[in-house]
Design an enzyme around this catalytic site. Structure first.
Site, short mmCIF file in Angstrom:
data_model
loop_
_atom_site.label_atom_id
_atom_site.label_comp_id
_atom_site.label_asym_id
_atom_site.label_seq_id
_atom_site.Cartn_x
_atom_site.Cartn_y
_atom_site.Cartn_z
N ASP A 12 35.73 47.76 46.69
CA ASP A 12 34.89 47.82 47.76
C ASP A 12 35.08 48.82 48.80
O ASP A 12 35.68 49.17 50.08
CB ASP A 12 33.74 46.75 48.66
CG ASP A 12 33.29 45.70 47.82
OD1 ASP A 12 32.81 46.22 46.80
OD2 ASP A 12 34.13 44.70 47.98
N LYS A 34 34.88 45.93 39.51
CA LYS A 34 32.70 45.33 40.20
C LYS A 34 33.05 46.73 40.76
O LYS A 34 33.32 47.65 41.65
CB LYS A 34 33.01 44.43 41.12
CG LYS A 34 31.69 44.50 41.55
CD LYS A 34 30.87 43.22 42.11
CE LYS A 34 31.78 43.27 43.63
NZ LYS A 34 31.00 43.88 44.03
N ASP A 61 27.46 46.16 39.50
CA ASP A 61 26.45 45.72 41.53
C ASP A 61 25.99 45.39 42.66
O ASP A 61 26.16 46.15 43.45
CB ASP A 61 27.89 44.41 42.15
CG ASP A 61 27.60 43.05 43.11
OD1 ASP A 61 26.39 42.89 43.17
OD2 ASP A 61 28.30 43.59 44.16
N LEU A 62 24.18 46.14 41.72
CA LEU A 62 23.09 46.29 42.28
C LEU A 62 22.43 45.67 43.17
O LEU A 62 21.49 45.53 43.62
CB LEU A 62 22.89 47.29 42.20
CG LEU A 62 24.22 48.65 41.51
CD1 LEU A 62 23.59 49.88 41.17
CD2 LEU A 62 24.82 49.38 43.20
N LYS A 63 22.42 44.84 42.45
CA LYS A 63 21.96 43.37 42.81
C LYS A 63 20.14 43.90 42.73
O LYS A 63 19.24 43.59 43.87
CB LYS A 63 21.92 43.16 44.22
CG LYS A 63 23.42 41.96 43.55
CD LYS A 63 23.83 41.54 45.61
CE LYS A 63 25.19 40.67 45.37
NZ LYS A 63 25.77 41.74 45.26
N PHE A 64 19.82 44.38 41.94
CA PHE A 64 17.59 45.12 41.57
C PHE A 64 17.13 43.86 42.21
O PHE A 64 17.62 42.49 41.57
CB PHE A 64 17.73 45.09 39.77
CG PHE A 64 18.62 46.49 39.56
CD1 PHE A 64 18.84 47.86 40.52
CD2 PHE A 64 18.78 46.55 38.41
CE1 PHE A 64 19.51 47.95 39.87
CE2 PHE A 64 19.75 47.60 38.06
CZ PHE A 64 20.11 48.74 39.03
N ASP A 66 12.64 43.84 42.81
CA ASP A 66 12.23 44.65 43.01
C ASP A 66 11.00 44.41 42.08
O ASP A 66 10.57 43.05 41.96
CB ASP A 66 12.71 46.76 42.74
CG ASP A 66 11.50 46.91 43.20
OD1 ASP A 66 10.09 47.20 43.38
OD2 ASP A 66 11.97 48.12 44.13
N THR A 120 26.56 34.09 48.82
CA THR A 120 27.95 32.95 49.52
C THR A 120 27.68 32.90 50.99
O THR A 120 28.98 32.54 51.80
CB THR A 120 29.15 33.95 49.00
OG1 THR A 120 29.63 35.05 49.22
CG2 THR A 120 29.43 33.13 47.60
N ARG A 177 39.80 33.62 47.90
CA ARG A 177 40.68 33.98 48.42
C ARG A 177 42.20 33.72 48.64
O ARG A 177 42.08 32.35 47.68
CB ARG A 177 40.71 33.44 49.93
CG ARG A 177 39.44 34.17 50.58
CD ARG A 177 39.94 36.28 50.78
NE ARG A 177 39.10 37.23 51.80
CZ ARG A 177 37.78 37.56 50.66
NH1 ARG A 177 38.40 37.33 49.71
NH2 ARG A 177 36.85 38.25 51.85
O1 C5P Z 1 36.49 41.18 49.73
P1 C5P Z 1 36.13 40.06 48.41
O2 C5P Z 1 36.41 39.51 48.13
O3 C5P Z 1 35.09 39.12 49.78
O4 C5P Z 1 34.91 40.81 47.74
C1 C5P Z 1 33.85 40.35 47.30
C2 C5P Z 1 32.56 40.91 47.08
O5 C5P Z 1 31.94 39.85 46.29
C3 C5P Z 1 31.85 42.50 47.64
O6 C5P Z 1 32.00 43.29 46.94
C4 C5P Z 1 30.37 41.89 47.75
O7 C5P Z 1 29.99 42.57 47.57
C5 C5P Z 1 30.23 40.50 46.22
N1 C5P Z 1 28.97 39.59 46.51
C6 C5P Z 1 28.82 39.26 45.59
N2 C5P Z 1 28.08 38.48 46.24
C7 C5P Z 1 28.10 37.47 47.01
C8 C5P Z 1 28.67 36.99 47.58
C9 C5P Z 1 29.74 38.60 47.38
O8 C5P Z 1 28.31 39.83 44.75
N3 C5P Z 1 27.02 36.18 46.81
#
Ligand code: C5P
Length: 225
Positions: A12, A34, A61-64, A66, A120, A177
């Protein structure tokens, strides 16, 4: 499903130079990477090509989300980049999820296509406001859509796996974490606990990217699993 490479590092960064500087010190045999909206929106396929050149498999990870035709075409484009995994957002509905799987079939691709459930960062109150029901109820709806479309798996909180659990599906879990720092997640969990709850792949961003020695941190996490 046996796959020892369980860690997916969330790259990121908003600057490709920082991302590539980070990658130089990471052993591609230890993890996958990712790529999310932050890097892809600015640099597009270039970043994926760079990672492939360095031996990394990529989760796009673009979470389409549409209409089905657009998601079908977006998935065809993503699959043409030979990504290891891509995702759609299940709130796009069953026809949209089926369209994503049709793209995979039409490309004869082995890439994993997975569905994002409730982010999350969302609490019960958020879910009531957005979906009109509690988080656990919405998760069941997303699970049913994912199963009807025969997706390869789900993105979810490790705490949600017990609600989503079904045979032969992959669970990819963010919100991991090593230091308990919650940041913008609703809840966080250690890598070991996430695996115990049934996670197959751990998405870890800041715990690794903000470490003073990321590859060492990665090795420490792997040793602890
Ligand atoms: O830094 P961290 O470990 O919190 O990064 C979490 C990653 O997971 C981020 O890239 C965020 O976009 C992604 N994410 C995800 N789906 C979620 C929550 C977070 O893909 N439900």
């Amino acid at each position: 499903m046996i796959d020892d490479k369980k860690i997916i590092v969330a790259l990121d960064y908003n600057n490709i130079d920082d991302a590539l500087k980070f990658i130089v010190n990471i052993d591609s045999s230890l993890c996958r990477i990712k790529i999310g909206k932050e890097l892809f929106t600015k640099y597009g396929p270039k970043i994926i090509i760079e990672l492939h050149d360095k031996g990394f498999e990529v989760f796009l990870d673009l979470k389409f989300h549409d209409i089905p035709t657009t998601v079908y075409k977006a998935c065809i484009s993503a699959l043409s980049l030979n990504v290891w995994m891509l995702n759609i957002h299940l709130s796009g509905g069953c026809d949209m999820a089926i369209a994503a799987m049709n793209a995979k079939k039409d490309c004869q691709s082995d890439s994993k296509v997975i569905g994002v459930t409730a982010l999350t960062s969302l609490t019960d109150d958020d879910c009531i406001r957005i979906y009109g029901c509690k988080r656990s109820d919405q998760l069941k709806r997303f699970r049913d859509i994912g199963l009807d479309a025969n997706l390869d798996g789900f993105v979810c909180s490790p705490y949600d796996i017990n609600i989503l659990r079904t045979d032969n599906k992959i669970f990819v879990t963010p919100g991991i974490r090593t230091d308990g720092n919650i940041n913008d997640h609703h809840k966080v969990i250690t890598p070991q606990e996430a695996l115990k709850l049934g996670s197959n792949y751990l998405v870890i961003g800041r715990s690794i990217t903000e470490s003073s020695n990321p590859n060492k941190e990665l090795e420490t996490i792997i040793d602890s699993l």
